[in-house]
Design an enzyme around this catalytic site. Structure first.
Site: not given
Ligand code: SD4
Length: 328
Positions: A189, A217-220, A240-241, A243
């Site tokens: 992200t 699905r919704v992430g952070d 990032t990562g 979520g």
């Molecule tokens: C998520 N944080 O949708 C985002 C994906 C992401 O590195 O950042 N990946 O969970």
């Protein structure tokens, strides 16, 4: 009554005094930081605004639009990998120096979700619009429907369908030599934080989310406080990562609060990562989360779970990419 009015007047004046104290010119000049290597070209976009004395809010929007429009980046905007139903669904949010924020979740067909999030902030009484409602709002405000699924992402998706193996564990940068079926990685992200010449902060975060996620699905990333938080008194943070792990600890807000207590941006990010590990050591082992923070003095820092997280910095003094320190 008169006393109450006087009290209110004094409180408001007190508030103004606090605001005046926190919004002095940036001591070290403007600065922009953003996640991953592609943050460097995004920072260049932001710098076109910041370098001319423009507002941090305009800078972060302009900056993240660059990876949003780049089809070779399969984790953001146009060209993003789809969900497991083959649909490209985008998440984004933006926050300014006055606690205004806007967010879109699970938005389809619009190349620049960050600009829709900004309009949600500026033109509606709400903070979040999701799914069809977000699309309707975008179309009503002059955005155009586009197919965001590029041939490359479609091909990767079709390859993935052969096994339909889904495991967020592969979201781990030091296994990039062993990517997901179809050759794609399922992370990255862009989170961007900027301070302008006036010393005011803003941030933006935009993503296509985890590749091959469940539809809906919704992430952070579009969740204010999780993927992004900006407090103009203190600093700003982004994530990032995976979520789910960031949401669980309301990561970006936590990091800003830790900076308020006096921690440096790097120490605050480290503590955020430490909390993810303490809340779920088994979950944390095989995933990536990276935090990036910027404080009011223009100091920045990052920390991540696994090796491999990078971030880009642009200021009058430097234009470069750093490796985030990792716990594992
Ligand atoms: C998520 N944080 O949708 C985002 C994906 C992401 O590195 O950042 N990946 O969970």
């Amino acid at each position: 009554m008169a006393t109450r009015r006087k009290f209110l007047r004094q409180s408001l004046m007190g508030g103004a005094a606090v605001f005046a104290r926190v919004s002095g010119p940036a001591a070290g000049g403007p600065i922009v930081v953003s996640t991953w290597d592609f943050g460097k070209s995004a920072n260049a976009g932001a710098w076109e605004v910041l370098g001319k004395g423009g507002r941090a809010l305009d800078a972060v929007e302009q900056g993240v639009r660059i990876p949003e429009a780049d089809p070779s980046i399969q984790t953001i905007g146009y060209g993003g990998l789809p969900d497991r139903d083959g649909r490209v669904t985008l998440d984004a949010c933006i926050m300014d120096d006055r606690y205004n924020c806007g967010s879109v979740m699970c938005l389809e067909y619009i190349k620049h979700p960050i600009s829709v999030a900004r309009l949600v902030m500026e033109k509606t009484p709400h903070i979040i619009l999701a799914g069809d409602g977000a699309l309707q709002f975008a179309l009503a405000n002059g955005f155009h429907k586009e197919n965001l699924l590029t041939d490359k992402s479609k091909k990767d998706y079709e390859e993935w369908l052969k096994t339909s193996h889904y495991s967020p564990e592969v979201n781990i940068e030091n296994r990039l030599h062993d990517p997901m079926p179809g050759g794609a990685t399922n992370h990255d992200t862009i989170g961007m934080l900027a301070m302008d010449e006036q010393g005011n902060l803003s941030g933006a975060c935009t993503t296509s989310g985890l590749a091959y996620k469940m539809h809906g699905r919704v992430g952070d990333s579009p969740v204010i406080g999780a993927g992004l938080y900006v407090d103009n008194e203190v600093g700003a943070a982004t994530a990032t990562g995976v979520g789910e792990e960031v949401i669980r600890i309301v990561g970006s807000h936590l990091i800003v609060e830790l900076m308020r207590q006096g921690l440096s941006p790097e120490a605050a990010c480290r503590e955020g990562i430490g909390r993810i590990i303490r809340r779920g050591p088994d979950r944390a082992k095989d995933i990536q989360v990276g935090f990036l923070a910027l404080n009011k003095k223009g100091e920045y820092g990052a920390y991540c779970l696994q090796q491999g997280f990078t971030y880009a910095v642009r200021s009058e003094k430097e234009d470069r990419i750093y490796k985030g320190k990792s716990i594992y």
